[in-house]
Enzyme design. Structure first.
Site, PDB file in Angstrom:
ATOM      1  N   ASN A  98      49.516  60.413  26.078  1.00 11.76           N
ATOM      2  CA  ASN A  98      50.068  60.428  27.432  1.00 11.76           C
ATOM      3  C   ASN A  98      48.899  60.275  28.388  1.00 11.76           C
ATOM      4  O   ASN A  98      47.971  61.077  28.351  1.00 11.76           O
ATOM      5  CB  ASN A  98      50.798  61.769  27.659  1.00 11.76           C
ATOM      6  CG  ASN A  98      51.123  62.014  29.122  1.00 11.76           C
ATOM      7  OD1 ASN A  98      51.246  61.082  29.907  1.00 11.76           O
ATOM      8  ND2 ASN A  98      51.272  63.270  29.491  1.00 11.76           N
ATOM      9  N   GLY A  99      48.922  59.229  29.222  1.00  9.63           N
ATOM     10  CA  GLY A  99      47.820  59.019  30.165  1.00  9.63           C
ATOM     11  C   GLY A  99      47.399  57.563  30.167  1.00  9.63           C
ATOM     12  O   GLY A  99      48.131  56.692  29.698  1.00  9.63           O
ATOM     13  N   HIS A 502      64.232  49.877  68.184  1.00 10.63           N
ATOM     14  CA  HIS A 502      62.908  49.236  68.154  1.00 10.63           C
ATOM     15  C   HIS A 502      62.778  48.265  66.980  1.00 10.63           C
ATOM     16  O   HIS A 502      61.674  47.898  66.604  1.00 10.63           O
ATOM     17  CB  HIS A 502      61.814  50.307  68.114  1.00 10.63           C
ATOM     18  CG  HIS A 502      61.860  51.209  69.312  1.00 10.63           C
ATOM     19  ND1 HIS A 502      61.485  50.790  70.560  1.00 10.63           N
ATOM     20  CD2 HIS A 502      62.318  52.475  69.454  1.00 10.63           C
ATOM     21  CE1 HIS A 502      61.672  51.774  71.427  1.00 10.63           C
ATOM     22  NE2 HIS A 502      62.190  52.805  70.786  1.00 10.63           N
TER      23      HIS A 502
END
Ligand code: F6R
Length: 607
Positions: A98-99, A502
């Site tokens: 994981n990573g 706007h």
């Protein structure tokens, strides 16, 4: 992002791995896979998509073995294909990760030049080839894994399994969380306590830079300096039941309906027993020494900060800056020791929020973490931790964590106001009294579910939806739009009602529903004027307001949904509920995957 699990057990590992991966599926669901050691040899099964696909593969082609690793993927490098699914394996080693490995390209080029053949586009495959390379050089499995880890740059939680080594697992953590579980003659590794919940309640958490070697007898952990480290074993009572859907069709619905209960837990923690004042961990902060609060978070947690800015400026008269963590961390804004920095995160692991915290910690007087996961990195690295106590949140779209974050932040704003002498004890008691109404008011807001379901059927037909609000309802409009787009995939935008003319009002036509969130407060009339401007241009308005608001603003609107009357302080908590319900029912109407929307994951541990 990505969930990992490792088991050195005494029972067949594959069913346990799949079961644990189901509890980790909220972290990613692009593909899943398991590897076990059977008769001394590594074997693996992988499948694209949700866990059910892997379960079907395992039914058709089971694997044996009591030692195994598993992974559920949120794709970063390489498409969600079977080849790119974890576990990745080379000759004698399999790895789940994981990573992100930042230097994988240079490592891959180096390994390819030495004859390694890669089968995937992933960064993770580099780790297995690197380890295999060291095994080929004669290093023992543990040493080969450690030598490979030494070469990695980036973030990882890793779990290694080796051919011929059914009683050995190597784990490592840098930047991504990892827990060790202790059983009876069994040992486990998991991304979080939820993954390990039915396997064991005895858990220790690896610290940054830790490496661990596990056998069935136990674990040895080394810290980042290579010194043996003792990580306390805690009892973590995460009941597996908390991660079941119960009577609900989706986790998101369950979590929406849990809000009356969990908001009570949050308040119970942050308020005094007599419900007269705020009493929590922030008592130690001298807010008179602070000139500014900087709040940083991502996504829904960021919108909680945007609401809280109102409260801090009103009740504590303290300037507040808010920023999304991915911008803040690279902006490196000037900070001083008269600032407090506050980080809000459900998971406590969001990579950008954590990096922002680490930057701020070097400059500010106080680092405050508002987290749901108590053992998370953000909790552990904050000077003052304020838990939100929402309980495990599994649905990818944040619901109960958001309302509990709001209540925690409102409590902190009141405490800061008292400490700065802006509000007295009587005013504090009055405000706390309004906070205490949250469970009842949330229940009352939930009673609007049938009306929201009806409105959602219309919304589900739209291609674009606008959400409008003023004051603290502006961030709620942003949150409502985020909820809708992430689970129904309908394009939605939130605007400050006064900003419409706007530019955005050009978008209005009869095909673009406009959801207006407008309790009958001091800004109500202004919002109603903006609503009239929308209706004059053929816009179909769904008005979410209290009875007085519906009565006053209701003429000509397409639908109105009534919220209970409440003090402005608590209104954002109450109005979160219809926004959640609208998104939920629209996504359900469209047949979308409510709990696991495409492309998303619950815990964003990569930047
Ligand atoms: C949206 C959602 C996300 C998270 C964000 C931060 O419903 O859940 O926007 O809020 O990814 O996550 P945490 O709070 O874990 O830091």
């Amino acid at each position: 992002m990505c969930g990992i699990i490792g088991i050195l057990g005494t029972r067949p590992a594959a069913p346990l791995l799949v079961d644990a991966l189901r509890r980790l599926e909220y972290r990613g669901y692009d593909s899943a896979g398991v590897a076990t050691i059977h008769d001394g040899r590594l074997d693996r099964r992988r499948a694209v998509g949700k866990l059910d696909a892997l379960a079907a593969v395992l039914d058709a082609n089971p694997i044996d073995g009591a030692s195994g690793i598993g992974h559920t993927r949120w794709a970063t490098h390489g498409a969600p294909t079977e080849a790119n699914a974890h576990p990745h394996a080379a000759a004698r080693v399999a790895v789940v990760h994981n990573g992100i490995i930042e230097n994988f390209r240079e490592l891959r080029a180096e390994l390819e030049s030495r004859g390694h053949r890669f089968a995937t586009q992933t960064d993770t495959e580099t780790i297995v080839h690197l380890t295999a390379d060291f095994l080929d050089k004669g290093l023992a499995p543990k040493d080969a894994a450690f030598a490979a880890i030494d070469r990695l740059r980036g973030a990882f939680a890793l779990c290694f399994l080796f051919d011929g080594e059914p009683d050995l697992m190597v784990a490592a953590r840098r930047g991504s969380p990892l827990a060790i579980g202790y059983g009876e003659g069994e040992m486990f590794v998991g991304s979080d306590a939820l993954a390990l919940a039915p396997l064991t309640a005895r858990i220790s958490y690896l610290e940054e830079g830790d490496r661990a070697v596990l056998t069935r007898e136990g674990v040895t952990i080394w810290n980042e300096d290579g010194v043996i480290a003792n990580r306390p074993v805690k009892r973590v009572d995460v009941s597996a039941a908390l991660v079941e859907k119960g009577e609900h069709k989706h986790f998101m619905a369950k979590e929406i309906y849990e809000q009356p209960t969990v908001s009570g837990y949050t308040l119970g923690h942050h308020l005094s027993a007599d419900r007269q004042r705020v009493e929590n961990e922030a008592e130690e902060i001298d807010f008179n020494e602070i000139d500014r609060i900087v709040m940083v978070a991502c996504g829904t947690a960021y919108y909680a900060c945007a609401v809280a800015k109102w409260w801090f400026e009103k009740f504590a008269r303290i300037p507040v800056e808010i920023d999304v963590a991915s911008e803040f961390r690279y902006r490196e804004p000037p900070l001083s020791d008269r600032d407090a920095a506050l980080f809000v995160s459900q998971s406590g692991e969001t990579a950008d929020t954590l990096a922002a915290l680490r930057f701020a910690a070097q400059h500010v007087r106080h680092v405050i973490g508002v987290v749901n996961v108590p053992e998370s990195s953000i909790a552990r690295e904050s000077g003052v931790v304020l838990p939100i106590l929402a309980g495990p949140e599994i649905g990818v779209a944040s619901t109960k964590a958001f309302t509990c974050q709001l209540l925690t932040l409102a409590s902190l704003a009141i405490l800061a106001g008292r400490k700065r002498g802006v509000i007295d004890a009587a005013e504090e008691a009055r405000l706390v009294g309004h906070l205490c109404e949250a469970p009842r008011l949330i229940s009352a807001a939930l009673a609007a579910a049938p009306a929201m379901e009806k409105a959602a059927r219309e919304i589900a037909r739209a291609r674009d939806v606008l959400y409008l609000g003023r004051g603290a309802m502006f961030p709620m409009a942003l949150e409502g739009a985020l909820k809708l787009k992430e689970i129904s995939y309908i394009h939605a935008e939130g605007y400050a009602a006064g900003e419409m003319k706007h530019g955005p009002i050009a978008l209005v036509d009869p095909a673009v529903p406009v959801v207006v969130m407008a309790p009958r407060d001091a800004l109500f009339e202004k919002t109603v004027s903006n609503m009239q401007e929308v209706m004059a241009r053929g816009g179909k308005v769904v008005l979410i307001a209290d009875a007085a608001g519906v009565a006053e603003g209701g003429d000509g609107i397409a639908a109105s949904v009534e919220m209970p009357e409440c003090d402005p302080l608590i209104a954002p908590v109450v109005y979160a509920v219809p926004a959640q319900l609208l998104a939920y029912y629209a996504a359900a109407e469209l047949g979308k995957d409510v709990d696991q929307p495409r492309n998303l994951a619950k815990s964003v541990t990569v930047e």
